[in-house]
Design a protein around this motif. Structure first.
Motif, PDB file in Angstrom:
ATOM      1  N   ILE A   1       0.885  -1.090   0.333  1.00 52.50           N
ATOM      2  CA  ILE A   1      -0.006  -0.137   0.105  1.00 52.50           C
ATOM      3  C   ILE A   1       0.799   1.335   0.152  1.00 52.50           C
ATOM      4  O   ILE A   1       1.902   1.320   0.861  1.00 52.50           O
ATOM      5  N   SER A   2       0.511   2.141  -0.798  1.00 53.98           N
ATOM      6  CA  SER A   2       1.487   3.383  -0.989  1.00 53.98           C
ATOM      7  C   SER A   2       1.313   4.307   0.462  1.00 53.98           C
ATOM      8  O   SER A   2       0.128   4.268   1.100  1.00 53.98           O
ATOM      9  N   PRO A   3       2.460   4.900   0.722  1.00 52.45           N
ATOM     10  CA  PRO A   3       2.270   5.894   1.874  1.00 52.45           C
ATOM     11  C   PRO A   3       1.112   6.816   2.042  1.00 52.45           C
ATOM     12  O   PRO A   3       0.593   6.809   2.869  1.00 52.45           O
TER      13      PRO A   3
ATOM     14  N   SER B   1      -3.122  -0.786  13.375  1.00 50.84           N
ATOM     15  CA  SER B   1      -2.451  -0.076  12.279  1.00 50.84           C
ATOM     16  C   SER B   1      -1.729  -0.560  11.233  1.00 50.84           C
ATOM     17  O   SER B   1      -1.835  -1.820  11.270  1.00 50.84           O
ATOM     18  N   VAL B   2      -1.096  -0.097  10.290  1.00 48.95           N
ATOM     19  CA  VAL B   2      -0.623  -0.648   8.850  1.00 48.95           C
ATOM     20  C   VAL B   2       0.744  -0.200   8.701  1.00 48.95           C
ATOM     21  O   VAL B   2       1.097   0.707   8.870  1.00 48.95           O
ATOM     22  N   ARG B   3       1.606  -1.155   8.309  1.00 50.83           N
ATOM     23  CA  ARG B   3       3.029  -0.950   7.979  1.00 50.83           C
ATOM     24  C   ARG B   3       3.175  -1.728   6.769  1.00 50.83           C
ATOM     25  O   ARG B   3       3.164  -2.647   6.447  1.00 50.83           O
ATOM     26  N   SER B   4       3.357  -0.646   5.541  1.00 48.29           N
ATOM     27  CA  SER B   4       3.306  -1.382   4.264  1.00 48.29           C
ATOM     28  C   SER B   4       4.437  -0.606   3.323  1.00 48.29           C
ATOM     29  O   SER B   4       4.885   0.579   3.520  1.00 48.29           O
ATOM     30  N   GLN B   5       4.786  -1.371   2.068  1.00 47.99           N
ATOM     31  CA  GLN B   5       5.738  -0.921   1.172  1.00 47.99           C
ATOM     32  C   GLN B   5       5.348  -1.515  -0.034  1.00 47.99           C
ATOM     33  O   GLN B   5       5.225  -2.814  -0.236  1.00 47.99           O
ATOM     34  N   LEU B   6       5.367  -0.781  -1.092  1.00 50.66           N
ATOM     35  CA  LEU B   6       4.655  -0.909  -2.448  1.00 50.66           C
ATOM     36  C   LEU B   6       5.502  -1.981  -2.961  1.00 50.66           C
ATOM     37  O   LEU B   6       7.159  -1.898  -2.909  1.00 50.66           O
ATOM     38  N   GLY B   7       5.219  -3.220  -3.629  1.00 57.75           N
ATOM     39  CA  GLY B   7       5.919  -4.309  -4.112  1.00 57.75           C
ATOM     40  C   GLY B   7       6.498  -5.296  -2.898  1.00 57.75           C
ATOM     41  O   GLY B   7       6.991  -6.121  -3.340  1.00 57.75           O
ATOM     42  N   LYS B   8       6.407  -5.023  -1.714  1.00 54.45           N
ATOM     43  CA  LYS B   8       7.203  -5.665  -0.837  1.00 54.45           C
ATOM     44  C   LYS B   8       5.937  -6.231   0.478  1.00 54.45           C
ATOM     45  O   LYS B   8       6.357  -7.232   0.969  1.00 54.45           O
TER      46      LYS B   8
ATOM     47  N   ARG C   1     -11.102   2.464  -0.888  1.00 52.84           N
ATOM     48  CA  ARG C   1     -10.518   1.329  -1.375  1.00 52.84           C
ATOM     49  C   ARG C   1      -9.358   1.819  -1.949  1.00 52.84           C
ATOM     50  O   ARG C   1      -9.240   2.625  -2.945  1.00 52.84           O
ATOM     51  N   VAL C   2      -8.131   0.886  -1.598  1.00 52.88           N
ATOM     52  CA  VAL C   2      -6.903   1.289  -2.055  1.00 52.88           C
ATOM     53  C   VAL C   2      -6.861   1.602  -3.735  1.00 52.88           C
ATOM     54  O   VAL C   2      -6.319   2.275  -4.203  1.00 52.88           O
ATOM     55  N   ASP C   3      -7.523   0.610  -4.322  1.00 51.70           N
ATOM     56  CA  ASP C   3      -7.569   0.544  -5.923  1.00 51.70           C
ATOM     57  C   ASP C   3      -9.010   0.514  -6.118  1.00 51.70           C
ATOM     58  O   ASP C   3      -9.759  -0.471  -6.288  1.00 51.70           O
ATOM     59  N   PRO C   4      -9.552   1.759  -6.571  1.00 49.95           N
ATOM     60  CA  PRO C   4     -10.846   2.059  -6.936  1.00 49.95           C
ATOM     61  C   PRO C   4     -11.160   1.011  -8.227  1.00 49.95           C
ATOM     62  O   PRO C   4     -12.292   0.941  -8.321  1.00 49.95           O
TER      63      PRO C   4
END
Length: 364
Positions: free
Chosen positions: A297-299, A342-349, A311-314
């Motif tokens: 998920i993008s920051p 909470s969420v911790r995320s990095q695109l592609g990972k 929604r993250v991806d409409p």
């Protein structure tokens, strides 16, 4: 001539309003300047008298000139400081209003004495605007709730009828069966959407009962992981400490929350990517991490994924995502049980959803 004087009087009357910030600043700065230059003028006149008496003494003349320069700089500095303090005092109600609205939206207390006219007008308009927004929001929520209640019964009937038809579909062609299956799934999703919306509304109003009991989080997480493995037919790694971690929660609700987080992790991960459920204890908090190696998920979107209907991806299709109410309900339920998510995320990972709950009993 008379018309011109009337217009001039109107302009002057609007400009000279003792309760306005403009008038106050103008008056106070002018007063400071008059006092400052008045003192400077008196001091200069005294020094000039001394100069006239000692005009033949060049050393004395240079000394007096230096004194005048120093005094001028000191007066300018003092007037600048006084003017700055005066403006700051006059604008303090505006700063106070800014600080109040930065934290939350609420009516501004209008004080009758000492408040500038512009601030009073701004506060009145703000309070009225806030009332309009509140009324509109209440009407919107009420309308949505009424529609949800009205639609749920006929949709349930349609869903039941479609299910019965699906059970007696031996004479249907493959394309007809496919269409019927799609109709049944769409009806189910619509009923779930309405139920989620009603749950979200009742959660806001505090109307959802939440019976709390002390449970072993290790055992509960193990049960949810095993159930999800069977339903989703995906391997899920479980990491849990050897000692028990007791928490006071709504057992049914926390199982729904964990199931939802695990299903999300599986849904946004490729079939070959691992999904991990990890339980740890940090001081007096139990920490559950649901870890996936999916798209991430993008920051800019991480702070909004817990908002209703976001929604993250409409562009997702129905097969890849719901209406965006799930995580919002999860957040409300967790907070009502005294926890945080909470969420911790990095695109592609991938992403890690972190659920924290207070521990009861003895600390380990």
């Amino acid at each position: 001539m008379g018309q011109f004087l009337n217009k001039l009087g109107t302009i002057v009357k609007k400009a000279i309003t003792p309760a306005s910030i403009q008038f106050r600043l103008t008056l106070e700065i002018t007063t400071i300047l008059v006092i400052g230059f008045g003192i400077f003028t008196l001091w200069t006149s005294q020094e000039l008298k001394r100069v006239c008496l000692a005009i033949s003494d060049n050393g004395r003349l240079e000394e007096v000139s230096g004194h005048m320069t120093s005094m001028s700089l000191l007066l300018i500095l003092a007037m600048t400081i006084l003017a700055s303090l005066s403006i700051a005092r006059s604008l303090s109600p505006l700063r106070q209003m800014t600080n109040i609205y930065r934290s939350e939206l609420k009516p501004y207390p209008i004080q009758s004495a000492g408040m500038p006219r512009e601030i009073k007008t701004l506060a009145r308009n703000w309070n009225r605007l806030l009332e309009i927004f509140t009324e509109a929001g209440e009407q919107q929520r009420q309308l949505a709730n009424d529609l949800a209640h009205e639609l749920r019964t006929p949709l349930s009937m349609i869903y039941g009828f479609l299910q019965r038809t699906q059970q007696r579909s031996e004479n249907l062609t493959p394309s007809q069966k496919e269409s019927l299956d799609m109709a049944v799934e769409d009806a189910r999703r619509m009923i779930q959407l309405l139920q989620n919306w009603l749950d979200l509304t009742r959660s806001d109003e505090g109307a959802i009962p939440m019976p709390l009991e002390v449970v072993s989080l290790n055992e509960l997480l193990r049960e949810v992981v095993e159930m999800t493995r069977k339903l989703e037919r995906r391997p899920i790694a479980l990491e849990s400490p050897s000692f028990e971690i007791p928490v006071k929660v709504d057992r049914k609700r926390i199982m729904q929350i964990l199931s939802h987080l695990l299903e999300n992790a599986i849904q946004y991960s490729d079939a070959g990517e691992p999904v991990t459920a990890k339980l740890t204890q940090v001081e007096d908090r139990a920490v559950i991490e649901i870890i996936d190696r999916g798209c991430g998920i993008s920051p800019s979107e991480q702070s909004r994924i817990f908002d209703p209907f976001y929604r993250v991806d409409p562009s997702r299709t129905r097969s890849t995502g719901g209406a965006g109410l799930g995580l919002s309900l999860v957040k409300r339920s967790v907070e009502k049980m005294g926890g945080e998510i909470s969420v911790r995320s990095q695109l592609g990972k991938g992403s890690t959803f972190i659920l924290e709950l207070p521990i009861v009993g003895e600390e380990r």
